[in-house]
Design a protein around this motif. Structure first.
Motif, short mmCIF file in Angstrom:
data_model
loop_
_atom_site.label_atom_id
_atom_site.label_comp_id
_atom_site.label_asym_id
_atom_site.label_seq_id
_atom_site.Cartn_x
_atom_site.Cartn_y
_atom_site.Cartn_z
N SER A 163 0.66 -1.25 0.02
CA SER A 163 0.00 -0.06 0.06
C SER A 163 0.74 1.33 -0.06
N ILE B 291 1.24 2.94 -3.43
CA ILE B 291 -0.12 3.21 -3.83
C ILE B 291 -0.34 4.71 -3.16
N ILE C 214 -6.88 4.68 1.31
CA ILE C 214 -7.15 4.24 -0.20
C ILE C 214 -5.96 3.22 -0.46
N ALA D 26 -6.84 -0.47 -1.66
CA ALA D 26 -6.38 -1.02 -2.78
C ALA D 26 -5.35 -2.12 -2.57
N LEU E 40 -7.57 -5.02 -1.90
CA LEU E 40 -8.43 -5.55 -3.04
C LEU E 40 -7.39 -6.23 -3.90
N LEU E 41 -6.35 -5.85 -3.88
CA LEU E 41 -5.06 -6.43 -4.72
C LEU E 41 -4.79 -8.10 -4.02
#
Length: 176
Positions: free
Chosen positions: A19, A22, A84, A88, A91-92
């Protein structure tokens, strides 16, 4: 006996490592784009801050202490981008786990289908062998039936010939 390996800590560490890049790109985007900063990055951070402060006040037993101040823009961007980024990364990670699970599921399905196909093929082969045996037996029965008819005709001719021979042996005047 050693302690078990903390998989949850490893998973959290992996998520945080994934993360970070990102989150850094989100921070840069938030600095350069008003819409992204105002409507994507800051609202989740403000909501998170509000929930965190309310929870802390409730745990400490302070109850309602009035209005909760909002985060400044820099802190809101920092927390929002981190949230966020971690979302993400989650989610990955979930996508990777899903892909692995789907791959295993497809592999097991194909293996089961191949096994079923092999079983079906073996059954078809056994049925073909049985059909061949039945056909051989039918041919044998027909062949034996023909031989029995031939032997019956031969036996009938022998019986006629035997009776004729017996009549020849009997004297013609012995009936009186």
């Amino acid at each position: 006996m050693g302690g078990s390996f903390p998989l949850s800590k490893l998973g959290i560490l992996i998520i945080r490592q994934i993360s970070r890049p990102i989150a850094n790109s989100m921070k840069e985007r938030a600095k350069n784009h008003y819409f992204f900063r105002t409507y994507v990055c800051m609202p989740p951070a403000q909501i998170y801050h509000w929930c965190e402060v309310k929870t802390r006040l409730w745990v400490l037993g302070l109850g309602r202490s009035g209005e909760i101040p909002k985060l400044n823009e820099t802190m809101a961007i920092e927390i929002g981008a981190n949230m966020i980024g971690e979302g993400a990364a989650l989610l990955l990670l979930a996508g990777i786990v899903f892909a692995i699970a789907a791959t295993i599921l497809i592999y097991e399905y194909n293996r089961s289908a191949a096994k079923e196909e092999a079983r079906e093929e073996a059954q078809q082969q056994r049925l073909a062998e049985l059909d061949s045996r039945v056909e051989d037996l039918r041919f044998t029965v027909e062949e034996q039936g023909a031989k029995i008819r031939e032997l019956s005709q031969l036996a009938g001719r022998l019986d006629v010939a035997w009776r004729a021979y017996q009549q020849q042996l009997q004297p013609s005047g012995a009936d009186s």
